[in-house]
Each structure stands twice: as C-alpha cells, then as structure tokens.
Enzyme design. Structure first.
Site, PDB file in Angstrom:
ATOM      1  N   GLN A  78       0.812  -1.211   0.000  1.00 30.89           N
ATOM      2  CA  GLN A  78       0.000   0.000   0.000  1.00 30.89           C
ATOM      3  C   GLN A  78       0.851   1.268   0.000  1.00 30.89           C
ATOM      4  OE1 GLN A  78      -2.443  -0.476   3.504  1.00 30.89           O
ATOM      5  NE2 GLN A  78      -3.534  -2.234   2.667  1.00 30.89           N
ATOM      6  N   HIS A 143      -1.038   0.135   5.805  1.00 31.76           N
ATOM      7  CA  HIS A 143      -1.660   1.145   6.668  1.00 31.76           C
ATOM      8  C   HIS A 143      -0.779   2.376   6.892  1.00 31.76           C
ATOM      9  CE1 HIS A 143      -4.497  -2.083   8.643  1.00 31.76           C
ATOM     10  NE2 HIS A 143      -4.440  -2.162   7.315  1.00 31.76           N
ATOM     11  N   GLU A 236     -15.429   3.848   9.245  1.00 27.11           N
ATOM     12  CA  GLU A 236     -16.104   4.885  10.033  1.00 27.11           C
ATOM     13  C   GLU A 236     -15.665   6.288   9.650  1.00 27.11           C
ATOM     14  OE1 GLU A 236     -14.824   3.369  13.900  1.00 27.11           O
ATOM     15  OE2 GLU A 236     -13.470   5.085  14.112  1.00 27.11           O
ATOM     16  N   TYR A 246     -10.088   7.902  19.545  1.00 21.42           N
ATOM     17  CA  TYR A 246     -11.132   7.377  18.660  1.00 21.42           C
ATOM     18  C   TYR A 246     -11.210   5.850  18.655  1.00 21.42           C
ATOM     19  CZ  TYR A 246     -12.125  12.106  17.756  1.00 21.42           C
ATOM     20  OH  TYR A 246     -12.504  13.420  17.971  1.00 21.42           O
ATOM     21  N   TYR A 257     -10.181 -10.300  10.158  1.00 19.58           N
ATOM     22  CA  TYR A 257     -10.418 -10.921   8.861  1.00 19.58           C
ATOM     23  C   TYR A 257     -10.662 -12.420   8.987  1.00 19.58           C
ATOM     24  CZ  TYR A 257      -8.881  -6.465   6.977  1.00 19.58           C
ATOM     25  OH  TYR A 257      -8.774  -5.127   6.683  1.00 19.58           O
TER      26      TYR A 257
END
Length: 369
Positions: A78, A143, A236, A246, A257
């Site tokens: 990523q 991430h 979210e 949060y 997963y």
C-alpha cells in the site's frame, strides 16, 4: 382525485424526472493513481501515481511526463507516493506538499511529508524538503494513511495509519494511528494537546485511528472530518478533536479478517473513547472524501462524496449538520475501485480509479426521463 392518489401520482411523476450521474473519462493509463490537486485558473491538475510519479494533466494537452524532483518512495504493498496538496498561498509560494511512504534502516517504512516549489513551467519540484517523518518506522507495506489538509488557520493535518500494528494506535509515544497537527513549515504548534507532557509526542492531535483514507474540512462549519478503514466491517467517519481517543483497537464495529474478534477490543463502545459520527457494518473500503458546496448541481448541495474500493462505487451521503440522513450508491455498474474523490472548481466531481490502468473521471448530473 382522492388526496392519497393525487400525492402518489405526483411522487411517481417526480420519480420519472430525476437526475442521473453522467461520467466522462478524461484520462487513462495512470498506474494506481492516488491523489489529485487542482492548480489555480485553467492550469490543470496534479496527479500522483503510487509507484512514485507526479504528473500534470491539462484539458488541452493531456498527461505530462513525470515532474522531476519528487522524493524516492517505498513503493511496496500500500506504500508509495500518496497525497498531493497545494499550500494555501500557492499562488505566491508555488509550494506543493506530498505525503509518501519512506523506507527506514530496519527494512520497514513509515509515512513522510514534505514540500517543494513547483517551477514556473510545471516541470520540476524544486528544493524538496521533508518536514515530517512518522516515528518509529514499523510498516511492512500496510496502513500508511497519508491524507493531508490545511485548516482555516493554516495548520497542516496529517492522517497516519497504525502500520497494521494495532496496539500502537493507543501509544502516545508513537506516531502510528494518529492525527498530527503542524505548522506549514513542520513545527509543532504550542497549543497542541500533548505539548510538554512527558512520554507523549507533541505532534499528536488525536489518536486511536486505524488506517485513515479520507480527510476534508467541512465547508460550512470549518470542522475537520476524517474517515478510516475498519478491519472486517467498521469503516467509520470521525470528527477528530484535540486530545480525543477514537478507540482503535479497543473499541470497534469490525472484527478480524479471520472472523474472530479483534484481540484488544472491549466492545463497540468503551468509556473514554469517541464514537464515530457514522459507520458501516460491512466495509465499503472507503477512500477519498469531498464535500459538495458547488452551484452547478443544486441537487448535490449538502452532500459528502466518498469513494469505495472494495464495493466499487461512489457513495453519496446527504448531511443535515453533522448527521448523515441518507446514503446513495452511484457508479456501481462500472466495476471500478474509486481511490480519490475531489470537488472541482467547476462544480463537477473528479475521481481517480485504483488500477494498473487507472482513470481520471469527471462526474456530473444529467436529466433522465
């Protein structure tokens, strides 16, 4: 005609004349494009490609050769070249900010942010300077986050993923899973919530985030809105506020997963953590986020547009203040992973699709009977 029958007829008639999305493909042959930024006037837009290229697209000239002066990126998984953002004073400074995945000495990587000056001919990013590095570097290609936005006071917010190292999102001595707030030159504002507190990084604005993929200022309130991927379920939207937690991974609406619970999770809610403004039980794989405040399509006023990677759609949320009151899925028939969403200065919505042969799309409305 009886009253109920008349109303039903009016509703049926109004349903026959509804606006449908009209899509124009402006460019293809983009390799996993990630972000775009509109240059002032009719100068076109800057587009990042994740392998490490920054390009200029113009209506009359198409796609430029790669702009030189871009930093070397960690283009694994990523990772790669991520966000592009113009400085608020770009007309004078010509400063362009980039976020990117940067390799470390330990074979791992982290998110970095810097800026350079776009040359007058738009061919070079001059004097690129890194002003922020995520520490420690923990990612093995997952991430990174990387979304950027300036608020109305000129502070730079950087959304950081937790590098797929869940507990770090709660560690205030690390920059994983955090929202960071800096000055335009990379300094720490003295009123950041953890300034002067031992064992806590002063850059941090908020924490407990998983993998932010959308960041935007609400044009009506000026508030910062962020969205992030949950694991399996639990994508979210949050309103990150100074010093607030949060929840990830202690509170989440998602599961692992594997189908099992997140090991650290204590439930969907937990005392001392903030609830999301909105969440999805089944993850669309949300990416990109843009409020619609244009005049071209009044039907879209008060909307928030979000891309979906996994569910391959453009999500339109109708807002009433800070509440989501309706959701609509658009472009599902195209079968394309939508990576970036921006509202153009011309009132159209612009999208980037995530693929080896990625596309730049312009979306508007057309009357359909």
């Amino acid at each position: 005609m009886p009253r109920l029958t008349m109303m039903a007829g009016l509703l049926l008639f109004s349903g026959l004349l509804h606006a449908a999305p009209a899509v124009t493909q402006l460019q293809d042959k983009l390799e996993h494009p990630w972000s775009l930024a509109f240059l002032p006037g009719d100068q076109g837009m800057l587009i990042t490609e994740r392998p490490g290229r920054l390009r200029l697209w113009q209506q009359d000239k198409g796609l430029s050769a790669p702009i030189t002066g871009v930093p070397q990126v960690y283009a694994e998984g990523q990772g790669g070249l991520l966000e592009v953002l113009l400085a608020p004073d770009f007309v004078d400074s010509r400063r362009v900010y980039l976020s990117f995945a940067e390799a470390g000495d330990n074979g791992k990587a982290g998110t970095a942010v810097g800026y350079g000056r776009l040359s007058a001919d738009n061919r070079q990013l001059e004097g690129f300077k890194v002003i922020f590095r995520q520490q420690p570097k923990l990612s093995v290609s997952n991430h990174f986050g990387g979304k950027l936005v300036f608020d109305r006071q000129g502070y730079l917010f950087i959304a950081l993923g937790e590098n797929n190292q869940r507990p770090t999102a709660q560690d205030l001595d690390k920059l994983q899973g955090k929202m960071v707030r800096l000055t335009a030159d990379g300094a720490v504002p003295p009123d950041n919530p953890f300034v002067g507190q031992a064992g806590k990084r002063p850059e941090i604005w908020s924490y407990g985030h998983r993998n932010p993929q959308g960041l935007a200022l609400n044009p009506w309130s000026g508030a910062l809105w962020e969205h992030e991927h949950g694991p399996r379920g639990g994508d979210e939207i949050n309103l990150p506020r100074a010093g607030k937690n949060y929840g990830w991974p202690l509170a989440t609406y998602g599961i692992n997963y594997s189908g099992l619970a997140i090991p650290e999770a204590q439930g969907q809610k937990m005392a001392g953590t903030e609830q999301p403004l909105h969440y999805w039980k089944v993850s669309p794989g949300i990416s990109g986020m843009a409020f619609y405040n244009g005049n071209r399509f009044p039907e879209w006023q008060g909307s928030l547009f979000i891309g979906a990677l996994a569910q391959e759609a453009l999500i339109r949320l109708t807002l009433q203040g800070d509440k989501v009151i309706a959701e609509q899925r658009l472009l599902e028939d195209r079968g394309e992973r939508i990576r970036e969403v921006r509202t153009g200065p011309d009132g159209y919505i612009y999208l980037l699709t995530d693929a080896d042969n990625g596309k730049l799309l312009r979306v508007g409305l057309t009357e359909k009977s």
